[in-house]
Scaffold this active site. Structure first.
Site, mmCIF file in Angstrom:
data_model
loop_
_atom_site.group_PDB
_atom_site.id
_atom_site.type_symbol
_atom_site.label_atom_id
_atom_site.label_comp_id
_atom_site.label_asym_id
_atom_site.label_seq_id
_atom_site.Cartn_x
_atom_site.Cartn_y
_atom_site.Cartn_z
ATOM 1 N N GLY A 48 0.851 -1.201 0.000
ATOM 2 C CA GLY A 48 0.000 0.000 0.000
ATOM 3 C C GLY A 48 0.873 1.232 0.000
ATOM 4 O O GLY A 48 0.673 2.153 0.787
ATOM 5 N N THR A 51 0.203 5.922 -1.857
ATOM 6 C CA THR A 51 -0.471 7.137 -1.371
ATOM 7 C C THR A 51 -0.532 7.091 0.158
ATOM 8 O O THR A 51 -0.201 6.071 0.772
ATOM 9 C CB THR A 51 -1.935 7.238 -1.908
ATOM 10 N N GLY A 52 -0.967 8.177 0.750
ATOM 11 C CA GLY A 52 -1.293 8.218 2.175
ATOM 12 C C GLY A 52 -0.155 7.789 3.091
ATOM 13 O O GLY A 52 1.012 8.121 2.872
ATOM 14 N N GLU A 75 -2.446 0.739 -8.909
ATOM 15 C CA GLU A 75 -2.604 2.050 -9.538
ATOM 16 C C GLU A 75 -2.671 1.912 -11.054
ATOM 17 O O GLU A 75 -2.315 0.873 -11.597
ATOM 18 C CB GLU A 75 -1.421 2.962 -9.160
ATOM 19 N N TYR A 236 -17.305 5.203 13.015
ATOM 20 C CA TYR A 236 -15.968 4.639 12.844
ATOM 21 C C TYR A 236 -15.687 3.496 13.820
ATOM 22 O O TYR A 236 -15.897 2.332 13.502
ATOM 23 C CB TYR A 236 -14.852 5.723 12.899
ATOM 24 N N THR A 276 -6.928 11.676 3.317
ATOM 25 C CA THR A 276 -6.376 10.773 2.306
ATOM 26 C C THR A 276 -7.543 10.370 1.410
ATOM 27 O O THR A 276 -8.694 10.690 1.699
ATOM 28 C CB THR A 276 -5.762 9.481 2.911
HETATM 29 P P1 NAD Z 1 -4.779 5.461 0.957
HETATM 30 O O1 NAD Z 1 -6.034 5.289 0.208
HETATM 31 O O2 NAD Z 1 -4.049 6.749 0.813
HETATM 32 O O3 NAD Z 1 -3.723 4.294 0.567
HETATM 33 C C1 NAD Z 1 -4.134 3.004 0.263
HETATM 34 C C2 NAD Z 1 -3.023 2.229 -0.429
HETATM 35 O O4 NAD Z 1 -3.482 0.894 -0.649
HETATM 36 C C3 NAD Z 1 -2.618 2.776 -1.807
HETATM 37 O O5 NAD Z 1 -1.226 2.630 -1.974
HETATM 38 C C4 NAD Z 1 -3.343 1.824 -2.759
HETATM 39 O O6 NAD Z 1 -2.737 1.700 -4.046
HETATM 40 C C5 NAD Z 1 -3.246 0.533 -1.999
HETATM 41 N N1 NAD Z 1 -4.228 -0.471 -2.392
HETATM 42 C C6 NAD Z 1 -5.581 -0.429 -2.281
HETATM 43 N N2 NAD Z 1 -6.116 -1.583 -2.741
HETATM 44 C C7 NAD Z 1 -5.080 -2.370 -3.139
HETATM 45 C C8 NAD Z 1 -4.972 -3.666 -3.702
HETATM 46 N N3 NAD Z 1 -6.042 -4.424 -3.928
HETATM 47 N N4 NAD Z 1 -3.744 -4.135 -4.008
HETATM 48 C C9 NAD Z 1 -2.636 -3.377 -3.805
HETATM 49 N N5 NAD Z 1 -2.672 -2.157 -3.264
HETATM 50 C C10 NAD Z 1 -3.881 -1.656 -2.940
HETATM 51 O O7 NAD Z 1 -5.132 5.151 2.462
HETATM 52 P P2 NAD Z 1 -4.545 5.606 3.881
HETATM 53 O O8 NAD Z 1 -5.512 6.582 4.467
HETATM 54 O O9 NAD Z 1 -3.109 5.928 3.819
HETATM 55 O O10 NAD Z 1 -4.764 4.260 4.705
HETATM 56 C C11 NAD Z 1 -3.739 3.334 4.987
HETATM 57 C C12 NAD Z 1 -4.026 2.683 6.338
HETATM 58 O O11 NAD Z 1 -3.978 3.691 7.358
HETATM 59 C C13 NAD Z 1 -5.411 2.054 6.436
HETATM 60 O O12 NAD Z 1 -5.327 0.890 7.221
HETATM 61 C C14 NAD Z 1 -6.203 3.108 7.178
HETATM 62 O O13 NAD Z 1 -7.321 2.599 7.849
HETATM 63 C C15 NAD Z 1 -5.152 3.609 8.139
HETATM 64 N N6 NAD Z 1 -5.430 4.907 8.775
HETATM 65 C C16 NAD Z 1 -5.867 5.976 8.040
HETATM 66 C C17 NAD Z 1 -6.158 7.173 8.683
HETATM 67 C C18 NAD Z 1 -6.634 8.392 7.924
HETATM 68 O O14 NAD Z 1 -7.137 9.325 8.549
HETATM 69 N N7 NAD Z 1 -6.464 8.438 6.618
HETATM 70 C C19 NAD Z 1 -5.955 7.296 10.074
HETATM 71 C C20 NAD Z 1 -5.462 6.196 10.775
HETATM 72 C C21 NAD Z 1 -5.212 5.008 10.106
HETATM 73 NA NA NA Z 2 -1.191 4.095 2.300
#
Ligand code: NAD
Ligand code: NA
Length: 398
Positions: A48, A51-52, A75, A236, A276
């Protein structure tokens, strides 16, 4: 191609290559400004990674500890007349910068939930790195096809037990309104969400990596979770997604058993709420984030994804001495978000917030900027009327 934002609902359909490269560069600069992280990881797999939090983890590993990184993500590259996804451009930009700095960086684009992509990743580790000493698990996805059964699960974002009614914002129009979200109708909705966002796939990854012998002695693995304030509990932490997070957190002892023989350990890090692609899809949360940003910026303790991940590596995962954990064994980098003074202030503003005072008492402007930045837009330094073809030629994933 001239690329402008095209927004539909909470997603932006277009991404700007030069702008996303700018975004990545800013994150790299932040990590560099913090200096090297002592005793950091050297060979890192990020699942993953485009992004993010996953991208920020990869950038921190590469530029904070000179780590070799392999990134896995899902992607789309640019096609004639159609821009690629932000994560594609982010990765291309990251790889360019990493290679220029003499760092190993390769990527695998495909479905991380599948056995095939796990196999490809293992082969690449064997060929190029031998073993990895950190595995970051940062997937966020609305669906997962189960690799053993072929069943395709779609997650739902619903409360459990009762209807949830509260304020939400359409962050494009700035309209604050009440939203009522119906609860799950059956256990099925909960189970589907756990199947997509719970810990099973993380476990599959670690099992297969371990069986293949590509995890180094003393390996660490970390996945990301969220808790947040009481006001978002119904949608949530006490909702379907929260059940998936319970399941993810519950996977830690299972992985620790698996890793014991090689001195490895697993963690869940609870991160701050941030803009994100994934979080903008959750009702109520964007309004909460707008207020949270306002309060945290005023107090001088605001962080973005890169600040969070740099702090996670430097002051938690690779800090000297014991890693501070909460009563449930979790790493907390949401500590500043959850500070009592911050939450008291946010709760006060939550009661007052309306369409009319949105711009004044919330940081909706910051929310919007962060949202557009995710797709490479709203950077002062980028000329959005300029043709991007030349940039796209340079930005390929090697
Ligand atoms: P994001 O959408 O920015 O990133 C998701 C990533 O997963 C990307 O790189 C995407 O390409 C990849 N991905 C999705 N489906 C895929 C697949 N089938 N195969 C391969 N890659 C795949 O999300 P994020 O917000 O960075 O979330 C990442 C983690 O952090 C999650 O577990 C989320 O719950 C957690 N989190 C997020 C927040 C927030 O506020 N955004 C807060 C705390 C925790
Ligand atoms: Na991510």
């Amino acid at each position: 191609m001239i690329i402008q934002p095209r927004v539909r609902g909470f997603i932006c359909l277009t991404s700007h290559p030069e702008g996303t490269a700018q975004h990545v560069k800013q994150q790299i600069d932040h990590v560099k400004s913090k200096g090297k992280i002592e005793n950091g990881p050297k060979k890192v797999l990020v699942i993953g990674a485009s992004t993010g939090f996953g991208l920020a983890s990869r950038i921190t590993a590469a530029f904070g500890t000179d780590a070799a990184t392999i990134g896995v993500f899902f992607e789309k590259p640019a096609a004639p007349g159609k821009p690629g996804t932000a994560g594609w451009y982010n990765t291309a930009a990251f790889e360019n910068e990493a290679h220029a700095a003499g760092l190993y960086a390769k990527s695998i684009n495909g479905d991380a939930f599948s056995d095939e992509i796990k196999r490809q990743t293992i082969d690449l580790i064997k060929e190029d790195l031998g073993q990895v000493d950190l595995v970051v698990y940062s997937l966020a996805s609305p669906r997962r096809t189960h690799p053993k059964t072929g069943v395709a699960y779609t997650s739902v974002l619903k409360p459990i037990g009762q209807v949830f009614t509260d304020k939400t914002v359409d962050f494009h129009s700035g309209v604050v309104s009440d939203i009522s979200i119906q609860p799950v109708e059956s256990e099925e909705d909960i189970n589907k969400t756990i199947a997509v966002m719970g810990g099973e796939d993380w476990k599959f990854w670690i099992e297969q990596l371990k069986d293949a012998g590509v995890l180094a002695d003393g390996v660490k693995t970390v996945a990301y979770s969220y808790i947040g304030p009481e006001l978002t509990y119904p949608i949530y932490r006490n909702g379907t997604i929260g059940r998936a997070k319970d399941d993810l957190e519950g996977t830690v002892p299972v992985l620790n058993d698996l890793l014991e023989g090689i001195g490895g350990i697993s963690y869940v890090s609870v991160n701050k709420a941030l803009v994100t692609q994934s979080s903008s899809a959750i009702p109520v949360v964007p309004l909460y984030i707008s207020l949270l940003y306002k309060v945290m910026k005023e107090k001088g303790i605001h962080e973005g994804t890169i600040e969070q991940m740099q702090r996670l590596f430097a002051e938690r995962l690779y800090a000297n001495g014991e890693i501070p954990l909460d009563e449930k064994g979790r790493i907390r980098v949401d500590d500043w978000e959850m500070r009592e003074d911050v939450q008291t202030e946010v709760a006060k503003l939550w009661k007052q917030i309306t369409t009319e005072n949105l711009e004044q008492i919330s940081d909706i402007a910051g929310y919007r900027k962060d949202f557009f930045n995710l797709f490479g837009f709203s950077f002062d330094t980028v000329d959005y009327d300029k043709d991007t073809n030349e940039v796209v030629k340079i930005l390929s994933i090697k």
